[in-house]
Design an enzyme around this catalytic site. Structure first.
Site, PDB file in Angstrom:
ATOM      1  N   CYS A 135      -4.006   0.712  14.123  1.00  0.00           N
ATOM      2  CA  CYS A 135      -5.282   1.284  13.703  1.00  0.00           C
ATOM      3  C   CYS A 135      -5.266   1.621  12.206  1.00  0.00           C
ATOM      4  O   CYS A 135      -4.887   0.787  11.392  1.00  0.00           O
ATOM      5  CB  CYS A 135      -5.558   2.500  14.584  1.00  0.00           C
ATOM      6  N   HIS A 136      -5.634   2.841  11.816  1.00  0.00           N
ATOM      7  CA  HIS A 136      -5.628   3.212  10.404  1.00  0.00           C
ATOM      8  C   HIS A 136      -4.212   3.322   9.830  1.00  0.00           C
ATOM      9  O   HIS A 136      -4.035   3.311   8.612  1.00  0.00           O
ATOM     10  CB  HIS A 136      -6.374   4.527  10.185  1.00  0.00           C
ATOM     11  N   GLU A 166     -15.318   0.855  12.347  1.00  0.00           N
ATOM     12  CA  GLU A 166     -15.563   1.986  11.442  1.00  0.00           C
ATOM     13  C   GLU A 166     -17.054   2.348  11.426  1.00  0.00           C
ATOM     14  O   GLU A 166     -17.431   3.520  11.433  1.00  0.00           O
ATOM     15  CB  GLU A 166     -15.079   1.620  10.033  1.00  0.00           C
TER      16      GLU A 166
END
Length: 230
Positions: A135-136, A166
């Site tokens: 993910c991030h 997002e």
């Protein structure tokens, strides 16, 4: 007998959005689901963060219906490691064969430009270890350079939280950059699932990345497969 590997799970310390009132931090399942796979192998592990100390948890990620979150969040050892994480500057990369970057929006602020994180990642990777992120957390890989001066992610197949995801969580105006865009700019070969928020991983030799929270378990499983079955 299986070799003994040790994993370093890296989490964010960052909690604030520019304008949103709620706090960010670690997306809990991205740590617990990954670790649940490691626990099946009794793999030793440590939890680290840029500043050390307590790892903040995104309040939206503490889902009481998630049995794996429940299991590890209430496990005294796991919880103690989360609440007293090792400062990245104090990590000895020679102790680890796996480094894994958890996500949560906070990582977008304190992962990409951290020189100590970049050094540790390079050293583990160049000694034949596994680099994994979800993910991030994939933002940690944006600026990692190898000893020959090339970017770790240059021409590597990988994934990470997508622009569409997002936008769907309505945080595209809050984050300092869009991860998908920057990965592409840095010449990574980015791909994603056709449908947002479904589990999706990419593997490029010793680099394993997952797109979103539901991908964390698959990342853990793939890391173990690569380490033990090759």
């Amino acid at each position: 007998m299986d070799p003994i590997y040790r994993a370093l799970i890296v989490c964010t310390n960052h909690t604030d959005y520019p304008t949103k009132p709620h706090k960010t931090g670690l997306w809990l399942s991205e740590a617990t689901h990954f670790y649940d796979e490691l626990a099946g192998r009794n793999l030793p592990y440590d939890i680290a963060s840029p500043n050390g100390g307590p790892v903040p948890i995104d309040e939206k990620s503490i889902d009481r219906r998630d049995a794996i979150n429940e299991k590890w969040y209430h496990d005294p050892t796991f919880r103690a490691k989360l609440e007293s994480s090792i400062r990245i500057d104090d990590v000895n990369p020679a102790s680890y064969q796996i480094i894994y970057f958890t996500g949560g929006h906070g990582t977008m602020w304190d992962f990409p430009n951290n020189p100590a994180l970049q050094t540790i990642t390079r050293q583990i990777y160049e000694k034949g270890g596994m680099v994994a992120a979800v993910c991030h957390g994939v933002s940690a890989l944006l600026n990692v350079t190898l000893s020959d001066g090339s970017l770790l992610i240059d021409s590597k197949q990988l994934t990470g939280f997508s622009n569409m995801e997002e936008k769907l969580v309505r945080l595209d105006e809050e984050v300092p950059f869009l991860l998908e865009d920057l990965l592409r700019q840095k010449k990574a070969i980015y791909s994603k699932s056709l449908i947002p928020f479904l589990p999706y991983i990419e593997v490029d030799e010793r680099l394993v990345t997952g797109q979103n929270p539901l991908s964390a378990r698959k990342v853990g499983r793939k890391v173990l497969e690569e380490m033990y079955e090759k």
